[in-house]
Design a protein around this motif. Structure first.
Motif, short mmCIF file in Angstrom:
data_model
loop_
_atom_site.label_atom_id
_atom_site.label_comp_id
_atom_site.label_asym_id
_atom_site.label_seq_id
_atom_site.Cartn_x
_atom_site.Cartn_y
_atom_site.Cartn_z
N LYS A 31 0.85 -1.18 0.00
CA LYS A 31 0.00 0.00 0.00
C LYS A 31 0.89 1.24 0.00
N PRO A 32 0.37 2.38 -0.43
CA PRO A 32 1.18 3.59 -0.48
C PRO A 32 1.51 4.11 0.91
N ARG A 33 2.66 4.78 1.01
CA ARG A 33 3.06 5.40 2.27
C ARG A 33 2.66 6.87 2.29
N ALA A 34 2.81 7.50 3.46
CA ALA A 34 2.57 8.94 3.57
C ALA A 34 3.73 9.69 2.92
N HIS A 35 3.42 10.76 2.20
CA HIS A 35 4.43 11.51 1.46
C HIS A 35 4.45 12.97 1.87
N ALA A 36 5.60 13.57 1.75
CA ALA A 36 5.75 15.02 1.90
C ALA A 36 7.00 15.43 1.15
N PRO A 37 7.00 16.59 0.49
CA PRO A 37 8.18 17.01 -0.26
C PRO A 37 9.42 17.13 0.63
N PHE A 38 10.56 16.79 0.06
CA PHE A 38 11.84 16.91 0.77
C PHE A 38 12.01 18.34 1.28
N ARG A 39 11.65 19.30 0.45
CA ARG A 39 11.84 20.71 0.81
C ARG A 39 10.94 21.10 1.98
N LEU A 40 9.73 20.60 2.01
CA LEU A 40 8.83 20.88 3.13
C LEU A 40 9.41 20.31 4.43
#
Length: 539
Positions: free
Chosen positions: A386-395
Motif C-alpha cells: 500500500k502507499p506510504r505517507a508523502h511530503a516534499p523533501f523541501r517541506l
C-alpha cells in the motif's frame, strides 16, 4: 497489454525488459539452453567502491529480474577481480601501501586490520551494500578460481594461441605488447608482484610459463623488476590472464549470457568477443554499453583520484530505492552524480509510488506501464502493498531545520498535522534523513521552477506576501490567498498551484496558509524576484 500504437508492452515496459527480451531471442537463435540464463558483473577490488561501481551489478541484477519476469530462471554472477595488482594508492588510504604496489590485491594485508586482505576489505564495501539493498548474487573470487585450476584448460588454449591472439590485438587495438610476451601475468616468486614479471615461454606439457621479472611502467611510474627468473604453473593460482582475454575465459567457464560494460572497455570487449568465438569456441554474451557516472566537474568517478561518492554515504540520506531509481531510470547517457540529486530523487520515488497506486493518473498506457514497471524494479519486484505517507523533501527541510534537536519526531508530527498531512514511519524516517542531509550539505538550493505568471497572478502573490508579513496566524494567510485570487478573477486552485510551484517545485503541497506563515513570506518574495530575472511574466 498494448499501447496506443498497438505494439505490445514487453514485460513491465522498461529498458530492462527490452534487453531481457532481446537476450532471450538471441539465445533461441543460437540454439542454447534457456534453463538458466546467467548474467555477470565484474567488481574491481582495488579501492573503495563508488556509486558508478554499484551501477554495474545493479544493472546486471535488473536484467536478471527482467528475465525472471519473462518466465526464465536467471542468476547474477559477481566476479571479484582480486588477482589484479594494486597500480596506485587510492586517495585517502595509507601510504604504507606503497610497499605493496603491483602485488595482487588479494595478497596485500588489510591496512585497516578487519579483513584477511586488502581485496576482502574493498569487496566487503560492495557486498555489504548489495546485501542491504536486497540484490542477490553468486560470488566468485579470481584468486579462488585461478587457484582451483578451473581455468587451466582455458589458459592452456590461450597460451597455445598466444601469437595469433597477439596479432589480432594489434590489428583491433594497435597494442603491440602481446607480440613480444605471452598472454599471461605470472606472480613473481622473487618480489611478489604481478605486472613486472614478463611471460616469455610456455611449456605446454608441464603447463608452465617461464618468466623474467624485468619491470614495467604503470601510470607514468617505472617499477623496476627484481631480476628473478622462474616458472609459473597455470593451475596453481600464481598468475592470471590479462583483461584482453580474461573476460572470454570467464564467460566460457561460467556460461555467461549477458554482461554490460562501460565505454572505457570497448576495445577489451571487442578482443574478448573475438577470443571467445575463435579461440575458445564459445559464443560471447550479449552486451549493453553504458556511460559512466561523473562528478559535478565532469570527471569519471575514480578510486585512485579520490572523487568517490560511495553508496554507503548515499544511504545515510535516502533509501536504497532512490539509488536504484538513479541507475534504472535510463540506460544511456552519462549522468552527473552528487548529493544534490538526493532531494529530487527522493521526491521522484514518491511520485512513482503515487502513479503505481493510482493516486496520480497517467493517460498514456505505455508510459503508465513503464513507470509502474520502474517502480517495481526499484523495489526489486517486491513493492509495498500500500502507499506510504508523502511530503516534499523541501517541506520536511523547512520543518526539521527549526525542530528541537531532541524532539525531531514530535515536532515533525505536530507540523505535519497542522499542514493537513498524514504521517507514518516512512515519513518520519524521511524527516530524520532530511535533517542528516541538511547537517552535512547545508540548506537546499532555491527552487528553479519556470513558472509562468500573468500580471494579475503576480499582483495577487505580492498582496499575499504583504498580508503574511503582518498576519497573526496561518488562517489569516489562508483567507488572504482566496481573497487575493477572487478580487482579480483568478481561479483560487490555479493560484495555489502557482505558489506551490514557486515554493516547492510541485503543483500541490501542505495547507498553504499555515505553511507560508511558518516559513515567512521572504522565500515567496525571493521566488518572485527570480522569476523577474528570468522574464517569465506574461502581460
Amino acid at each position: 497489454m498494448g499501447g496506443p500504437s498497438g505494439r505490445p508492452v514487453i514485460g513491465r515496459g522498461t529498458w530492462l525488459d527490452r534487453v531481457a527480451y532481446r537476450l532471450i531471442e538471441r539465445e533461441r537463435r543460437l540454439g542454447r539452453s534457456l534453463d538458466l540464463l546467467r548474467v555477470e558483473s565484474g567488481i574491481a577490488a582495488s579501492g573503495i567502491p563508488h556509486i558508478g561501481n554499484l551501477s554495474d551489478p545493479a544493472r546486471a541484477y535488473g536484467v536478471a529480474l527482467a528475465l525472471r519476469g519473462l518466465g526464465h530462471n536467471s542468476e547474477m554472477i559477481l566476479f571479484s577481480d582480486d588477482m589484479d595488482g594494486l597500480r596506485s594508492i587510492p586517495a585517502g588510504l595509507p601510504q604504507t601501501l606503497k610497499d605493496y604496489l603491483l602485488m595482487p590485491v588479494s595478497r596485500i594485508p588489510d591496512p585497516f586490520g578487519c579483513h584477511e586482505s586488502y581485496a576482502d576489505h574493498m569487496l566487503s564495501k560492495m557486498t555489504d551494500v548489495l546485501d542491504l539493498m536486497g540484490i542477490e548474487y553468486k560470488l566468485y573470487r579470481a584468486r579462488e578460481v585461478y587457484g582451483s585450476g578451473l581455468l587451466s584448460d582455458t589458459i592452456n588454449e590461450v597460451l597455445r594461441n598466444s601469437q595469433r591472439i597477439g596479432e589480432m590485438i594489434k590489428s583491433m587495438t594497435g597494442q603491440e605488447k602481446f607480440l613480444s610476451e605471452l598472454l599471461y601475468y605470472p606472480v613473481c616468486k622473487g618480489c611478489g608482484r604481478i605486472y613486472t614479471a614478463r611471460a616469455v615461454a610456455y611449456d605446454e606439457g608441464r603447463r608452465a610459463v617461464r618468466y623474467v621479472c624485468k619491470g614495467i611502467e604503470v601510470k607514468k611510474i617505472m617499477h623496476e623488476g627484481c631480476g628473478y627468473e622462474g616458472w609459473s604453473y597455470v593451475g596453481d593460482g600464481d598468475g592470471k590472464l590479462p583483461w584482453k582475454v580474461e573476460f572470454a575465459a570467464r564467460w566460457k567457464l561460467l556460461d555467461i549470457r549477458f554482461e554490460a560494460f562501460g565505454k572505457d572497455l570497448i576495445d577489451s570487449v571487442r578482443v574478448n568477443d573475438w577470443v571467445s568465438r575463435n579461440i575458445l569456441g564459445y559464443e560471447p554474451p550479449m552486451h549493453v554499453k553504458y556511460e559512466h557516472f561523473i562528478d559535478v566537474g565532469g570527471k569519471k568517478f575514480s578510486k585512485s583520484a579520490g572523487n568517490v561518492f560511495s553508496p554507503q554515504e548515499w544511504l545515510r540520506y535516502a533509501p536504497p530505492q532512490t539509488l536504484l531509481l538513479l541507475i534504472f531510470k535510463r540506460s544511456v547517457g552519462a549522468r552527473v552524480v552528487s548529493p544534490r540529486l538526493i532531494p529530487t530523487l527522493y521526491d521522484e520515488l514518491e511520485r512513482l509510488e503515487d502513479i503505481y497506486f493510482g493516486r496520480v493518473r497517467i493517460e498514456d498506457e505505455r508510459l503508465r506501464a513503464k513507470l509502474r514497471g520502474l517502480y517495481e524494479y526499484i523495489h526489486l519486484l517486491r513493492p509495498p502493498q500500500k502507499p506510504r505517507a508523502h511530503a516534499p523533501f523541501r517541506l520536511l527541510a523547512d520543518i526539521v531545520s527549526i525542530a528541537p534537536q531532541d524532539q525531531l519526531r514530535e515536532f515533525t508530527i505536530r507540523r505535519l498535522q497542522k499542514y493537513g498531512i498524514a504521517y507514518d514511519e516512512y515519513l518520519l524516517d524521511k524527516a530524520e534523513r532530511v535533517r542528516r542531509y541538511l547537517e552535512d550539505f547545508g540548506e537546499l538550493s532555491p527552487v528553479a521552477a519556470a513558472v509562468e505568471l500573468s500580471e494579475a497572478e503576480r499582483q495577487a502573490i505580492e498582496e499575499i506576501v504583504g498580508v503574511a508579513e503582518g498576519a497573526r496566524d496561518g488562517e489569516e494567510v489562508q483567507s488572504a490567498i482566496f481573497d487575493a485570487a477572487r478580487r482579480r478573477g483568478i481561479d483560487p486552485p490555479e493560484l495555489f498551484k502557482k505558489i506551490y510551484l514557486l515554493l516547492l517545485d510541485r503543483p500541490h503541497g501542505p495547507r498553504l496558509g499555515p505553511y507560508l506563515f511558518d516559513i515567512g513570506p521572504q522565500r515567496l518574495r525571493e521566488a518572485l524576484l527570480r522569476l523577474s530575472s528570468r522574464s517569465h511574466v506574461q502581460n
